[in-house]
Scaffold this motif. Structure first.
Motif, PDB file in Angstrom:
ATOM      1  N   GLY A 197       0.749  -1.135   0.055  1.00  0.00           N
ATOM      2  CA  GLY A 197      -0.055   0.156  -0.222  1.00  0.00           C
ATOM      3  C   GLY A 197       0.678   1.241  -0.063  1.00  0.00           C
ATOM      4  N   LEU A 198       2.183   1.059  -0.298  1.00  0.00           N
ATOM      5  CA  LEU A 198       3.015   2.378  -0.691  1.00  0.00           C
ATOM      6  C   LEU A 198       3.137   2.662  -1.946  1.00  0.00           C
ATOM      7  N   ARG A 199       3.517   4.130  -2.025  1.00  0.00           N
ATOM      8  CA  ARG A 199       3.635   4.634  -3.349  1.00  0.00           C
ATOM      9  C   ARG A 199       5.192   4.105  -3.428  1.00  0.00           C
ATOM     10  N   GLN A 200       5.517   4.051  -4.901  1.00  0.00           N
ATOM     11  CA  GLN A 200       7.013   3.535  -5.414  1.00  0.00           C
ATOM     12  C   GLN A 200       7.490   4.788  -6.222  1.00  0.00           C
ATOM     13  N   PRO A 201       8.540   5.069  -5.757  1.00  0.00           N
ATOM     14  CA  PRO A 201       9.381   6.236  -6.471  1.00  0.00           C
ATOM     15  C   PRO A 201       9.689   5.819  -7.759  1.00  0.00           C
ATOM     16  N   ILE A 202       9.488   6.718  -8.777  1.00  0.00           N
ATOM     17  CA  ILE A 202      10.161   6.217 -10.106  1.00  0.00           C
ATOM     18  C   ILE A 202      11.554   6.035 -10.409  1.00  0.00           C
ATOM     19  N   HIS A 203      12.265   6.540  -9.497  1.00  0.00           N
ATOM     20  CA  HIS A 203      13.675   6.642  -9.514  1.00  0.00           C
ATOM     21  C   HIS A 203      14.620   6.702  -8.198  1.00  0.00           C
ATOM     22  N   THR A 204      15.844   6.543  -8.200  1.00  0.00           N
ATOM     23  CA  THR A 204      16.695   6.627  -7.235  1.00  0.00           C
ATOM     24  C   THR A 204      17.818   7.412  -7.673  1.00  0.00           C
ATOM     25  N   VAL A 205      17.952   8.581  -6.933  1.00  0.00           N
ATOM     26  CA  VAL A 205      19.265   9.374  -7.336  1.00  0.00           C
ATOM     27  C   VAL A 205      20.249   9.063  -6.636  1.00  0.00           C
ATOM     28  N   TYR A 206      21.505   8.705  -7.118  1.00  0.00           N
ATOM     29  CA  TYR A 206      22.772   8.484  -6.143  1.00  0.00           C
ATOM     30  C   TYR A 206      23.564   9.676  -6.093  1.00  0.00           C
ATOM     31  N   TYR A 211      11.589  11.925 -16.693  1.00  0.00           N
ATOM     32  CA  TYR A 211       9.994  12.174 -16.358  1.00  0.00           C
ATOM     33  C   TYR A 211       9.336  12.210 -17.744  1.00  0.00           C
ATOM     34  N   LEU A 212      10.014  12.862 -18.590  1.00  0.00           N
ATOM     35  CA  LEU A 212       9.442  12.663 -20.297  1.00  0.00           C
ATOM     36  C   LEU A 212       8.880  11.197 -20.587  1.00  0.00           C
ATOM     37  N   ALA A 213       9.825  10.218 -20.407  1.00  0.00           N
ATOM     38  CA  ALA A 213       9.779   9.041 -20.731  1.00  0.00           C
ATOM     39  C   ALA A 213       8.471   8.379 -19.878  1.00  0.00           C
ATOM     40  N   THR A 214       8.688   8.790 -18.542  1.00  0.00           N
ATOM     41  CA  THR A 214       7.887   8.103 -17.782  1.00  0.00           C
ATOM     42  C   THR A 214       6.418   8.569 -17.758  1.00  0.00           C
ATOM     43  N   TYR A 215       6.241   9.795 -17.880  1.00  0.00           N
ATOM     44  CA  TYR A 215       4.923  10.453 -18.315  1.00  0.00           C
ATOM     45  C   TYR A 215       4.263  10.335 -19.541  1.00  0.00           C
ATOM     46  N   GLY A 216       5.248  10.055 -20.595  1.00  0.00           N
ATOM     47  CA  GLY A 216       4.682   9.510 -21.870  1.00  0.00           C
ATOM     48  C   GLY A 216       3.965   8.089 -21.728  1.00  0.00           C
ATOM     49  N   PHE A 217       4.857   7.507 -21.166  1.00  0.00           N
ATOM     50  CA  PHE A 217       4.263   5.983 -20.926  1.00  0.00           C
ATOM     51  C   PHE A 217       2.880   5.903 -20.412  1.00  0.00           C
ATOM     52  N   TYR A 218       2.740   6.674 -19.074  1.00  0.00           N
ATOM     53  CA  TYR A 218       1.483   6.712 -18.701  1.00  0.00           C
ATOM     54  C   TYR A 218       0.566   7.348 -19.218  1.00  0.00           C
ATOM     55  N   ARG A 219       0.802   8.460 -19.921  1.00  0.00           N
ATOM     56  CA  ARG A 219      -0.356   8.967 -20.824  1.00  0.00           C
ATOM     57  C   ARG A 219      -0.567   8.505 -22.099  1.00  0.00           C
ATOM     58  N   ASP A 220       0.276   7.759 -22.634  1.00  0.00           N
ATOM     59  CA  ASP A 220      -0.074   6.874 -23.732  1.00  0.00           C
ATOM     60  C   ASP A 220      -1.127   5.823 -23.506  1.00  0.00           C
ATOM     61  N   GLY A 268       0.583   6.254 -12.431  1.00  0.00           N
ATOM     62  CA  GLY A 268       0.639   7.694 -13.283  1.00  0.00           C
ATOM     63  C   GLY A 268       0.201   8.905 -12.259  1.00  0.00           C
ATOM     64  N   LEU A 269      -0.685   8.717 -11.488  1.00  0.00           N
ATOM     65  CA  LEU A 269      -1.229   9.649 -10.630  1.00  0.00           C
ATOM     66  C   LEU A 269      -0.083   9.882  -9.530  1.00  0.00           C
ATOM     67  N   GLU A 270       0.443   9.211  -9.009  1.00  0.00           N
ATOM     68  CA  GLU A 270       1.317   9.450  -8.045  1.00  0.00           C
ATOM     69  C   GLU A 270       2.771  10.088  -8.543  1.00  0.00           C
ATOM     70  N   CYS A 271       3.216   9.804  -9.716  1.00  0.00           N
ATOM     71  CA  CYS A 271       4.144  10.485 -10.149  1.00  0.00           C
ATOM     72  C   CYS A 271       3.921  12.080 -10.706  1.00  0.00           C
ATOM     73  N   GLY A 272       2.645  11.925 -10.979  1.00  0.00           N
ATOM     74  CA  GLY A 272       2.232  13.363 -11.558  1.00  0.00           C
ATOM     75  C   GLY A 272       2.085  13.528 -12.892  1.00  0.00           C
ATOM     76  N   ALA A 273       2.208  12.219 -13.771  1.00  0.00           N
ATOM     77  CA  ALA A 273       1.673  12.179 -15.154  1.00  0.00           C
ATOM     78  C   ALA A 273       0.309  12.238 -15.384  1.00  0.00           C
ATOM     79  N   ILE A 274      -0.632  11.983 -14.405  1.00  0.00           N
ATOM     80  CA  ILE A 274      -1.909  11.928 -14.581  1.00  0.00           C
ATOM     81  C   ILE A 274      -2.757  12.691 -13.572  1.00  0.00           C
ATOM     82  N   THR A 275      -3.726  13.439 -13.537  1.00  0.00           N
ATOM     83  CA  THR A 275      -4.288  14.371 -12.365  1.00  0.00           C
ATOM     84  C   THR A 275      -5.869  13.485 -12.103  1.00  0.00           C
TER      85      THR A 275
END
Length: 418
Positions: free
Chosen positions: A32-41, A341-350, A387-394
């Motif tokens: 029941g937890l949001r998963q981040p779309i990436h990890t920055v090192y 973010y471009l690729a991720t948002y494109g994936f969800y909106r696609d 898609g909602l959680e990362c901001g690609a969809i409202t």
């Protein structure tokens, strides 16, 4: 039901009681937890309270310099212009408000081996910087450290850093639900069990509730995929973690090098990488453990042509991972954030239109172009929710397209807690 059949049912309930209990315990489903779309090192000695803000500013600057229009971005990364037009304003807003979803302060490969006094000082400074960023509201929502591995040569140093960091973070009041601890280069189930022992000790030593600390396992060695007895050790590692394992993270280059793959051909899409991640995916299924792909080492630096080539590669690899069900990856440079973010948002909106139509038909109980079963409805709802959680969809788009709110969507995705 006849008497004989009732008796058989009772017998089977008794016979399968242990199996029923084990299934519920070992495969509890989504946490029941949001998963981040990436990890920055970020190397530990470079982390400051303003790191997240600075990365966001650098990402916007890269977008302004090398993606000056939707047409330039579309041409650079190979995405349809109409899709770029739809996601580019959302990406810019994301980079300005929450450029990093998950940040790992790196004391391992990104930091190297240094004198104990130096690493001690860096550890304390990093914990204080993280505490300050949390107080100031500039921290990534998920954050933590990667300490040195539990292999014999680095074990004591890794433990020392982990203890210093957790202790200082507790004293700073900065230990929150976003904390992530990353155990690298795991080669045995025993190391995972040792990490459970370590978490128990840290909780007692620093006055934390039992079970408070979890950790990620980095799959960077062939030994974690295939044991000497021919079994998939990564599956046993998850269950040896006693419910504390929150994620499996694939390490592209350590794993590839360990398999003897020449440097030129080490990649997230090498067949050896696909095999390792497929094993990880099956091992994690149903456990609530989140899965992350690795990184590309081709950085978007240099002139415009070099940046565009790196962007196109990164965007393609991000999309490839998403299509294969790996919803998280690693980023190592601020200029990778725009393409993440471009690729991720494109994936969800696609996929939003199709997923919405199928969910609308499913929830309404009407026939549509697809005859979706409950398991597929879970996957469809999970797709839209990510898609909602990362901001690609409202939320408004979901309400209009499907006719349900976020809470109902989470219930369909079997994630009642959001």
């Amino acid at each position: 039901m006849t008497a004989d059949l009732a008796a058989l049912s009772d017998l089977l309930d008794e016979q399968l009681a242990d199996a029923d209990s084990a299934l519920l315990q070992q495969f509890p489903g989504e946490r029941g937890l949001r998963q981040p779309i990436h990890t920055v090192y970020v190397p530990a000695d470079r982390f400051t309270p303003t790191t997240v803000t600075e990365w966001g500013e650098a990402a916007v600057a890269a977008l302004d310099a090398y993606g000056r229009s939707s047409a330039e971005v579309a041409d650079a990364i190979g995405m349809p212009l109409g899709l770029v037009d739809a996601v580019l304003p959302l990406v810019r807003r994301k980079l300005e408000r929450e450029p990093i979803e998950d940040l790992r302060i790196d004391f391992e490969d990104g930091y190297g081996n240094r004198p104990d006094t130096d690493e001690d000082a860096t550890t304390l400074a990093a914990a204080r910087a993280l505490g300050a960023s949390l107080r100031e509201g500039t921290a990534a929502p998920f954050h933590g450290i990667r300490f040195k591995s539990f292999e014999s040569p680095s074990r004591r140093r890794g433990l020392r850093t982990l203890d210093l960091f957790v202790g200082e973070l507790v004293s700073e009041g900065g230990l929150d639900d976003g904390l992530r601890l990353t155990l690298p280069k795991v080669t045995s189930v025993d190391q995972v069990a040792a990490m459970v022992t370590t978490c128990d000790w840290l909780e007692h030593a620093h006055g934390l509730p039992s079970g408070r600390l979890g950790f990620e396992i980095q799959v960077e060695t062939p030994q974690s995929i295939l044991g000497p007895d021919g079994t998939a050790l990564v599956a046993r590692m998850i269950h040896a973690a006693d419910g504390r394992c929150t994620g499996l993270h694939y390490g592209t280059y350590d794993y590839s090098a360990s398999c003897g793959i020449a440097a030129e051909y080490q990649s997230m899409e090498h067949p050896a990488a696909d095999h390792a991640k497929a094993v990880m995916q099956v091992a994690a299924a149903g456990t609530g453990v989140q899965l992350s792909d690795g990184s590309t080492n081709v950085m978007p630096v240099g002139d415009a042509d070099a940046v565009h080539r790196a962007w196109r590669l990164h965007a393609r690899l991000v999309r490839r991972s998403l299509e294969r069900g790996y919803y998280q990856g690693w980023d190592l440079h601020p200029a990778q954030l725009p393409t993440r973010y471009l690729a991720t948002y494109g994936f969800y909106r696609d996929g939003l239109s199709s997923a919405s139509a199928r969910l609308r038909a499913y929830t309404a109980g009407v026939d549509g172009a697809f005859m979706d079963e409950p398991a597929t409805a879970v996957a469809l709802a999970g797709f839209v929710l990510r898609g909602l959680e990362c901001g690609a969809i409202t939320d408004d788009e979901v309400g209009t397209a499907i006719g349900i709110d976020r809470m109902r969507l989470a219930q369909l995705a079997r994630r009642p807690t959001i």
